[in-house]
Scaffold this motif. Structure first.
Motif, PDB file in Angstrom:
ATOM      1  N   THR A  72       0.839  -1.189   0.000  1.00  0.00           N
ATOM      2  CA  THR A  72       0.000   0.000   0.000  1.00  0.00           C
ATOM      3  C   THR A  72       0.877   1.242   0.000  1.00  0.00           C
ATOM      4  N   ALA A  73       0.520   2.192  -0.840  1.00  0.00           N
ATOM      5  CA  ALA A  73       1.231   3.474  -0.877  1.00  0.00           C
ATOM      6  C   ALA A  73       0.250   4.568  -0.496  1.00  0.00           C
ATOM      7  N   GLN A  74       0.647   5.374   0.458  1.00  0.00           N
ATOM      8  CA  GLN A  74      -0.157   6.540   0.843  1.00  0.00           C
ATOM      9  C   GLN A  74       0.664   7.785   0.553  1.00  0.00           C
ATOM     10  N   ILE A  75       0.027   8.756  -0.081  1.00  0.00           N
ATOM     11  CA  ILE A  75       0.704  10.001  -0.422  1.00  0.00           C
ATOM     12  C   ILE A  75      -0.069  11.141   0.216  1.00  0.00           C
ATOM     13  N   LEU A  76       0.658  11.935   0.975  1.00  0.00           N
ATOM     14  CA  LEU A  76       0.062  13.106   1.604  1.00  0.00           C
ATOM     15  C   LEU A  76       0.709  14.356   1.029  1.00  0.00           C
ATOM     16  N   GLY A  77      -0.108  15.321   0.663  1.00  0.00           N
ATOM     17  CA  GLY A  77       0.419  16.640   0.366  1.00  0.00           C
ATOM     18  C   GLY A  77       0.659  17.307   1.704  1.00  0.00           C
ATOM     19  N   ARG A  78       1.735  18.029   1.828  1.00  0.00           N
ATOM     20  CA  ARG A  78       2.029  18.687   3.106  1.00  0.00           C
ATOM     21  C   ARG A  78       2.387  20.130   2.844  1.00  0.00           C
ATOM     22  N   PRO A  79       2.125  20.988   3.809  1.00  0.00           N
ATOM     23  CA  PRO A  79       2.490  22.389   3.622  1.00  0.00           C
ATOM     24  C   PRO A  79       3.968  22.519   3.262  1.00  0.00           C
ATOM     25  N   PRO A  80       4.297  23.472   2.398  1.00  0.00           N
ATOM     26  CA  PRO A  80       5.664  23.566   1.883  1.00  0.00           C
ATOM     27  C   PRO A  80       6.753  23.867   2.906  1.00  0.00           C
ATOM     28  N   ASP A  81       6.420  24.296   4.098  1.00  0.00           N
ATOM     29  CA  ASP A  81       7.468  24.652   5.060  1.00  0.00           C
ATOM     30  C   ASP A  81       7.925  23.469   5.912  1.00  0.00           C
ATOM     31  N   ARG A  82       7.404  22.298   5.672  1.00  0.00           N
ATOM     32  CA  ARG A  82       7.805  21.123   6.449  1.00  0.00           C
ATOM     33  C   ARG A  82       8.747  20.243   5.638  1.00  0.00           C
ATOM     34  N   ALA A  83       9.580  19.466   6.323  1.00  0.00           N
ATOM     35  CA  ALA A  83      10.539  18.589   5.633  1.00  0.00           C
ATOM     36  C   ALA A  83       9.818  17.424   4.965  1.00  0.00           C
ATOM     37  N   GLN A  84      10.319  17.027   3.795  1.00  0.00           N
ATOM     38  CA  GLN A  84       9.765  15.867   3.093  1.00  0.00           C
ATOM     39  C   GLN A  84      10.208  14.610   3.812  1.00  0.00           C
ATOM     40  N   THR A  85       9.290  13.696   4.011  1.00  0.00           N
ATOM     41  CA  THR A  85       9.638  12.436   4.655  1.00  0.00           C
ATOM     42  C   THR A  85       8.963  11.286   3.935  1.00  0.00           C
ATOM     43  N   ALA A  86       9.571  10.147   4.027  1.00  0.00           N
ATOM     44  CA  ALA A  86       8.976   8.906   3.539  1.00  0.00           C
ATOM     45  C   ALA A  86       9.146   7.885   4.639  1.00  0.00           C
TER      46      ALA A  86
END
Length: 151
Positions: free
Chosen positions: A122-136
């Protein structure tokens, strides 16, 4: 190329998912160094797959700009403009994620190939506000349960 004994470097793991014949060719190749091992932690998933993995879930959080133009968002009319908190935009198989977000889910595709496959991951993708670090977050390790032969 693999049939001719040539070495191949895959730059987009997600592009392999619709081509199972290439995956099978790579599995039979003599040189077992592969894209599966390019990301830390995938060796552990590969080893865990020797047992029985019940579920694998990849959660990735991306800024709206990196998701712009993704086929899944366009086809479903999903906008991430003005995002002020994380928003779940996708939750399906890794195979569907690779088709819907071809520029964004190579780690999910690699995780699927290393583990239980693109149709069971399962892959879940969340859009996040641009000021937060990208994480996986590849499959919270405590969620991987191996079946013991005595179970």
């Amino acid at each position: 190329m693999l049939e001719a004994g040539k070495k191949v470097m895959v730059l987009s793991v997600g592009a392999l998912l619709p081509r199972p014949e290439l995956i099978e060719l790579a599995k039979r190749a003599e040189d077992k160094s592969s894209c599966e091992r390019c990301t830390a932690g995938l060796d552990a998933v590969t080893a865990a797959a020797e047992g029985r993995i019940h579920a694998v879930r990849m959660i990735t959080r991306k800024p709206p700009r990196s998701l712009m133009g993704a086929p899944y968002l366009v086809e479903n009319g999903i906008s991430l403009e003005g995002l002020s908190e994380p928003k779940l935009v996708f939750s399906r198989t890794a195979r569907a994620a690779a088709a819907g977000f071809p520029a964004n889910v190579n780690v999910a595709a690699a995780l699927a190939l290393a583990g239980i496959g693109p149709d069971r991951t399962t892959a879940q993708i969340l859009g996040r506000p641009p000021d937060r670090a990208q994480t996986a977050t590849p499959s919270r390790w405590k969620a991987i349960r191996l079946a013991h032969p005595l179970d």
